[in-house]
Design a protein around this motif. Structure first.
Motif, PDB file in Angstrom:
ATOM      1  N   TYR A  25       0.874  -1.165   0.000  1.00  0.00           N
ATOM      2  CA  TYR A  25       0.000   0.000   0.000  1.00  0.00           C
ATOM      3  C   TYR A  25       0.911   1.214   0.000  1.00  0.00           C
ATOM      4  N   ARG A  26       0.343   2.386  -0.230  1.00  0.00           N
ATOM      5  CA  ARG A  26       1.122   3.622  -0.193  1.00  0.00           C
ATOM      6  C   ARG A  26       0.437   4.591   0.769  1.00  0.00           C
ATOM      7  N   SER A  27       1.098   5.692   1.069  1.00  0.00           N
ATOM      8  CA  SER A  27       0.605   6.593   2.105  1.00  0.00           C
ATOM      9  C   SER A  27      -0.771   7.148   1.765  1.00  0.00           C
ATOM     10  N   THR A  28      -1.042   7.384   0.481  1.00  0.00           N
ATOM     11  CA  THR A  28      -2.351   7.913   0.092  1.00  0.00           C
ATOM     12  C   THR A  28      -3.466   6.929   0.439  1.00  0.00           C
ATOM     13  N   LYS A  29      -3.233   5.646   0.187  1.00  0.00           N
ATOM     14  CA  LYS A  29      -4.230   4.618   0.538  1.00  0.00           C
ATOM     15  C   LYS A  29      -4.439   4.579   2.045  1.00  0.00           C
ATOM     16  N   PHE A  30      -3.351   4.628   2.792  1.00  0.00           N
ATOM     17  CA  PHE A  30      -3.444   4.572   4.250  1.00  0.00           C
ATOM     18  C   PHE A  30      -4.287   5.729   4.779  1.00  0.00           C
ATOM     19  N   LEU A  31      -3.968   6.951   4.331  1.00  0.00           N
ATOM     20  CA  LEU A  31      -4.704   8.124   4.800  1.00  0.00           C
ATOM     21  C   LEU A  31      -6.159   8.079   4.329  1.00  0.00           C
ATOM     22  N   GLY A  32      -6.402   7.493   3.180  1.00  0.00           N
ATOM     23  CA  GLY A  32      -7.776   7.363   2.697  1.00  0.00           C
ATOM     24  C   GLY A  32      -8.609   6.463   3.592  1.00  0.00           C
ATOM     25  N   ILE A  33      -8.006   5.384   4.077  1.00  0.00           N
ATOM     26  CA  ILE A  33      -8.718   4.486   5.002  1.00  0.00           C
ATOM     27  C   ILE A  33      -9.086   5.244   6.270  1.00  0.00           C
TER      28      ILE A  33
ATOM     29  N   ARG B 204     -13.011   7.768   9.936  1.00  0.00           N
ATOM     30  CA  ARG B 204     -13.473   8.908  10.735  1.00  0.00           C
ATOM     31  C   ARG B 204     -14.786   9.488  10.209  1.00  0.00           C
ATOM     32  N   ALA B 205     -15.036   9.363   8.917  1.00  0.00           N
ATOM     33  CA  ALA B 205     -16.318   9.807   8.378  1.00  0.00           C
ATOM     34  C   ALA B 205     -17.453   8.948   8.925  1.00  0.00           C
ATOM     35  N   ALA B 206     -17.190   7.651   9.081  1.00  0.00           N
ATOM     36  CA  ALA B 206     -18.205   6.732   9.597  1.00  0.00           C
ATOM     37  C   ALA B 206     -18.286   6.756  11.116  1.00  0.00           C
ATOM     38  N   MET B 207     -17.147   7.004  11.783  1.00  0.00           N
ATOM     39  CA  MET B 207     -17.071   7.003  13.258  1.00  0.00           C
ATOM     40  C   MET B 207     -16.219   8.189  13.695  1.00  0.00           C
TER      41      MET B 207
ATOM     42  N   VAL C 270       2.017  11.335   9.841  1.00  0.00           N
ATOM     43  CA  VAL C 270       1.641  11.381  11.261  1.00  0.00           C
ATOM     44  C   VAL C 270       0.814  12.633  11.542  1.00  0.00           C
ATOM     45  N   ARG C 271       1.231  13.768  10.990  1.00  0.00           N
ATOM     46  CA  ARG C 271       0.472  15.014  11.208  1.00  0.00           C
ATOM     47  C   ARG C 271      -0.932  14.910  10.618  1.00  0.00           C
ATOM     48  N   GLU C 272      -1.037  14.324   9.434  1.00  0.00           N
ATOM     49  CA  GLU C 272      -2.341  14.228   8.785  1.00  0.00           C
ATOM     50  C   GLU C 272      -3.228  13.179   9.456  1.00  0.00           C
ATOM     51  N   ALA C 273      -2.639  12.090   9.892  1.00  0.00           N
ATOM     52  CA  ALA C 273      -3.427  10.996  10.475  1.00  0.00           C
ATOM     53  C   ALA C 273      -3.903  11.316  11.885  1.00  0.00           C
ATOM     54  N   ARG C 274      -3.142  12.085  12.645  1.00  0.00           N
ATOM     55  CA  ARG C 274      -3.484  12.465  14.009  1.00  0.00           C
ATOM     56  C   ARG C 274      -3.825  11.228  14.854  1.00  0.00           C
ATOM     57  N   PHE C 275      -2.815  10.374  15.005  1.00  0.00           N
ATOM     58  CA  PHE C 275      -2.979   9.158  15.794  1.00  0.00           C
ATOM     59  C   PHE C 275      -3.176   9.501  17.269  1.00  0.00           C
ATOM     60  N   SER C 276      -4.021   8.746  17.933  1.00  0.00           N
ATOM     61  CA  SER C 276      -4.174   8.920  19.372  1.00  0.00           C
ATOM     62  C   SER C 276      -3.017   8.283  20.132  1.00  0.00           C
ATOM     63  N   ALA C 277      -2.286   7.416  19.473  1.00  0.00           N
ATOM     64  CA  ALA C 277      -1.060   6.830  20.038  1.00  0.00           C
ATOM     65  C   ALA C 277      -0.329   6.129  18.899  1.00  0.00           C
ATOM     66  N   ALA C 278       0.974   5.998  19.043  1.00  0.00           N
ATOM     67  CA  ALA C 278       1.763   5.260  18.058  1.00  0.00           C
ATOM     68  C   ALA C 278       2.868   4.512  18.783  1.00  0.00           C
TER      69      ALA C 278
END
Length: 495
Positions: free
Chosen positions: A284-292, A297-300, A328-336
């Motif tokens: 996969y690539r970063s665009t796919k990851f961020l799309g997921i 987040r749209a659903a939940m 990381v900045r775009e995904a805004r993980f609650s933890a990593a």
């Protein structure tokens, strides 16, 4: 092993590595107790010590042989004591363990943990080491006796093995190709656990959302999540760990539409650089990851998303690292869970050129951790003033005794320390509603009055388990956990 040969003998299981190993150790414990062994009392030397090993870190073997070395004089001075080594390192180093540590009695692999009692008996009778390593799974582990660590939460395996070929990961060669359980078997195990008082289950697989590949149903995992939603008494369903390449929208829909599936997702990123992802053979690539993440987040909207990231993979440039920081900045993980790359012997990445110097890796790691903590803190601050429902946990807050607090996990799996209500018994497994008053990067605090306490069947199960004095379970972990059950942060290659 016959009951007469093992009756009264004590055991201890020492566990290292990923959540699959932790669950395997519950089975090893169940097997030993089924064979007549009892857990060694705290502070007492066990008659049988079992090492359930991990092979994903470069110094895993040094740690094992160091621990075995410490036990050598103890075994020499303790007639009848036995030592067994199992797990991924045993599968990998089958031919060297008894050579380097000839005082080891039994070596067994990841595919035959059910053989342990018989191998211990054979080693005792024949007075020589027994080594049994199978190349493929003989019996699906979930059919074996299991002693659960928790009265209120449980792992349930949906599959074992992995079909991916990540260059940093040795797991497929040690645990084999993916083998899926039938949905009916999984749901029967979940229903049995709920009948015993369990109210939270975590579906477990090396690549959990690829479930169904073996019997040809690409939507099998989302169907399984929905089926869990119809089990009465099952309050919380989680799963770990999915692979972004196989993450499909039907899973997102099932998560959003099934009330007892929690709004929480742990999905390993590993790197934000497309070049590094190619080198890792992450499909996969970063665009796919961020799309997921965007669709989740749209659903939940309140979903908490966590991840694994490796810094310093061979050939990673500063530009590649900056791409990881961007994601990381775009995904805004609650933890990593962040890791400095280390060679895994036997993996393709271990032989790559362009290994990164430790100084550069350390610098990047520190910058990544600082950013992850900053974002996690900002995300946690958004919850201050919000009411959340917690499942009360056992032993998660290291300072709870000093602060007179208890701890619990929210629906999003965030750890919350709270002040228990005066005059009201709150047990692990019970549910409380609290209002968040303080946020830190890795936890939340609720120091106001508890809004509501709901006694549960899980709390009853915990109370029943602790009603009479009992010996400890005999399973000790080589590292701290992040919940009961929850991912262990030392093995990204297992996910």
């Amino acid at each position: 092993m016959t009951a007469t040969s093992s009756a009264g003998r004590t055991y201890e299981v020492r566990t290292y590595g990923c959540q699959m190993n932790v669950h395997d150790s519950e089975r090893l414990t169940g097997l030993l107790e089924d064979a007549g062994y009892v857990a060694a009392p705290e502070g007492r030397q066990a008659d049988v010590v079992v090492f359930n090993t991990c092979a994903v870190r470069e110094n895993a073997d040094n740690k094992l042989y160091g621990n075995l070395g410490h036990l050598a004089p103890v075994k020499a001075a303790t007639p009848g004591m036995q030592i067994a080594v199992g797990g991924c390192l045993a599968q990998k180093d089958r031919d060297t363990i008894t050579t380097r540590a000839p005082w080891v009695d039994v070596v067994f692999g990841t595919h035959n943990i059910g053989s342990l009692p018989a191998l211990l008996e054979r080693a005792r009778v024949q007075d020589e080491a027994q080594v049994e390593i199978l190349e493929s799974l003989e019996v699906f582990p979930s059919t074996l006796p299991t002693k659960r660590e928790s009265a209120y939460a449980a792992w349930v395996s949906v599959s074992v093995g992995c079909n991916n070929t990540c260059t940093f990961c040795i797991v497929p060669s040690l645990r084999g190709k993916e083998k899926d359980r039938r949905p009916g078997e999984i749901l029967a195990e979940v229903e049995a656990l709920v009948a015993e008082g369990v109210s939270e289950i975590t579906l477990l697989g090396q690549n959990v959302n690829a479930y169904g590949v073996e019997f040809g149903d690409r939507q099998a995992f989302s169907k399984l999540l929905r089926a869990c939603g119809s089990i009465e008494g099952l309050e919380r369903v989680r799963f770990t760990s999915p692979h972004p390449a196989e993450f499909t929208d039907d899973v997102i829909e099932a998560m959003a539409e099934t009330p007892n599936v929690m709004p929480q997702l742990h999905m390993p990123l590993q790197s934000g650089s497309d070049k590094v992802l190619r080198d890792m053979r992450r499909s996969y690539r970063s665009t796919k990851f961020l799309g997921i993440i965007e669709r989740v987040r749209a659903a939940m909207p309140d979903a908490a998303i966590t991840t694994d990231i490796i810094v310093g993979f061979p050939g990673e440039t500063e530009e590649d690292f900056q791409e990881t920081l961007r994601v990381v900045r775009e995904a805004r993980f609650s933890a990593a869970f962040t890791f400095q790359y280390s060679k895994r012997p036997g993996t393709p990445a271990a032989t790559l050129h362009d290994q990164i110097s430790p100084e550069v890796v350390k610098d990047r790691y520190e910058r990544l951790v600082a950013l992850v903590n900053e974002i996690a803190w900002e995300e946690n601050k958004r919850l201050v003033g919000r009411r959340v429902e917690l499942m009360v946990a056992e032993g998660e807050g290291r300072k709870d005794a000093a602060t007179h607090r208890l701890s619990g996990r929210g629906r999003d799996n965030r750890l919350v320390h709270f002040t228990p209500p005066a005059g009201v018994e709150v047990r692990p497994g019970d549910m409380v509603t609290v209002e968040i008053t303080y946020a830190a990067p890795h936890h939340l605090v609720a120091d106001g009055p508890v809004v509501d306490v709901r006694r549960t069947r899980s709390g009853d199960a915990w109370e029943a388990r602790h009603a009479a004095p009992a010996a400890p379970s005999g399973v000790t972990l080589g590292m701290p956990t992040l919940g009961v059950p929850a991912p262990l942060p030392d093995a990204p290659a297992c996910r």
